[in-house]
Design a protein around this motif. Structure first.
Motif, PDB file in Angstrom:
ATOM      1  N   UNK A   1       0.815  -1.219   0.000  1.00  0.00           N
ATOM      2  CA  UNK A   1       0.000   0.000   0.000  1.00  0.00           C
ATOM      3  C   UNK A   1       0.847   1.267   0.000  1.00  0.00           C
ATOM      4  N   UNK A   2       1.970   1.247   0.725  1.00  0.00           N
ATOM      5  CA  UNK A   2       2.909   2.368   0.739  1.00  0.00           C
ATOM      6  C   UNK A   2       4.225   1.846   1.292  1.00  0.00           C
ATOM      7  N   UNK A   3       5.338   2.515   0.978  1.00  0.00           N
ATOM      8  CA  UNK A   3       6.625   2.050   1.502  1.00  0.00           C
ATOM      9  C   UNK A   3       6.576   1.943   3.030  1.00  0.00           C
ATOM     10  N   UNK A   4       6.879   0.757   3.537  1.00  0.00           N
ATOM     11  CA  UNK A   4       6.836   0.522   4.976  1.00  0.00           C
ATOM     12  C   UNK A   4       5.436   0.351   5.528  1.00  0.00           C
ATOM     13  N   UNK A   5       4.424   0.378   4.642  1.00  0.00           N
ATOM     14  CA  UNK A   5       3.031   0.293   5.070  1.00  0.00           C
ATOM     15  C   UNK A   5       2.475  -1.111   4.958  1.00  0.00           C
ATOM     16  N   UNK A   6       1.155  -1.184   4.933  1.00  0.00           N
ATOM     17  CA  UNK A   6       0.433  -2.455   4.865  1.00  0.00           C
ATOM     18  C   UNK A   6       0.800  -3.235   3.606  1.00  0.00           C
ATOM     19  N   UNK A   7       0.973  -4.547   3.760  1.00  0.00           N
ATOM     20  CA  UNK A   7       1.177  -5.442   2.622  1.00  0.00           C
ATOM     21  C   UNK A   7       0.262  -6.646   2.786  1.00  0.00           C
ATOM     22  N   UNK A   8      -0.076  -7.265   1.663  1.00  0.00           N
ATOM     23  CA  UNK A   8      -0.820  -8.520   1.694  1.00  0.00           C
ATOM     24  C   UNK A   8      -0.579  -9.234   0.375  1.00  0.00           C
ATOM     25  N   UNK A   9      -0.841 -10.527   0.357  1.00  0.00           N
ATOM     26  CA  UNK A   9      -0.633 -11.322  -0.843  1.00  0.00           C
ATOM     27  C   UNK A   9      -1.966 -11.774  -1.420  1.00  0.00           C
ATOM     28  N   UNK A  10      -2.007 -11.852  -2.747  1.00  0.00           N
ATOM     29  CA  UNK A  10      -3.179 -12.348  -3.464  1.00  0.00           C
ATOM     30  C   UNK A  10      -2.714 -13.243  -4.602  1.00  0.00           C
ATOM     31  N   UNK A  11      -3.609 -14.102  -5.034  1.00  0.00           N
ATOM     32  CA  UNK A  11      -3.454 -14.826  -6.287  1.00  0.00           C
ATOM     33  C   UNK A  11      -4.469 -14.208  -7.240  1.00  0.00           C
ATOM     34  N   UNK A  12      -4.018 -13.805  -8.417  1.00  0.00           N
ATOM     35  CA  UNK A  12      -4.902 -13.261  -9.447  1.00  0.00           C
ATOM     36  C   UNK A  12      -4.887 -14.227 -10.621  1.00  0.00           C
ATOM     37  N   UNK A  13      -6.048 -14.742 -10.952  1.00  0.00           N
ATOM     38  CA  UNK A  13      -6.189 -15.678 -12.072  1.00  0.00           C
ATOM     39  C   UNK A  13      -6.833 -14.911 -13.216  1.00  0.00           C
ATOM     40  N   UNK A  14      -6.031 -14.604 -14.230  1.00  0.00           N
ATOM     41  CA  UNK A  14      -6.474 -13.824 -15.382  1.00  0.00           C
ATOM     42  C   UNK A  14      -6.879 -14.771 -16.505  1.00  0.00           C
ATOM     43  N   UNK A  15      -8.090 -14.606 -17.012  1.00  0.00           N
ATOM     44  CA  UNK A  15      -8.561 -15.353 -18.177  1.00  0.00           C
ATOM     45  C   UNK A  15      -8.642 -14.366 -19.328  1.00  0.00           C
ATOM     46  N   UNK A  16      -7.970 -14.699 -20.429  1.00  0.00           N
ATOM     47  CA  UNK A  16      -7.894 -13.799 -21.572  1.00  0.00           C
ATOM     48  C   UNK A  16      -8.717 -14.307 -22.743  1.00  0.00           C
ATOM     49  N   UNK A  17      -9.289 -13.364 -23.485  1.00  0.00           N
ATOM     50  CA  UNK A  17     -10.056 -13.684 -24.688  1.00  0.00           C
ATOM     51  C   UNK A  17     -10.001 -12.484 -25.625  1.00  0.00           C
TER      52      UNK A  17
END
Length: 112
Positions: A85-101
């Motif tokens: 979110x900002x240097x030294x700030x909140x962080x979190x991890x996600x998985x993003x599954x992108x489907x393309x067409x």
């Protein structure tokens, strides 16, 4: 020129990190579907998607994504991302599954 699926996903990530809303949204289909994995979509059009990310960029002007891992299989690109979110700030991890067409990101499923 045809852009590969992985290059398209990387380009949207780069635009996200630059907080370039117009360029970022240009990689998504007009009827973009966004959902939490195995749930119905909570976003189903580019205007709603644009509004959501305009709010994110305004609220977190230093927001960045760090790519931790990427897998590609055909029209699906799966990114493991660390959101900062900002240097030294909140962080979190996600998985993003992108489907393309048709040369656009048609759907994104998130695992949080």
């Amino acid at each position: 020129m045809t852009v590969s699926n992985v290059d398209l996903v990387q380009a949207q990530l780069d635009a996200y990190n630059a907080q370039d809303l117009d360029r970022y949204c240009s990689y998504f289909a007009d009827d973009i579907q966004v959902a939490d994995l195995n749930k119905p979509p909570h976003t189903s059009d580019i205007e709603t998607y644009r509004k959501n990310y305009a709010g994110v960029f305004a609220k977190f002007p230093e927001n960045k994504v760090e790519l931790l891992n990427r897998m590609v299989c055909g029209a699906t690109v799966i990114d493991h991302e660390k959101v900062i979110r900002s240097p030294g700030g909140e962080t979190f991890e996600v998985i993003a599954i992108y489907t393309l067409a048709d040369g656009k990101i048609a759907r994104v499923d998130f695992v949080k």
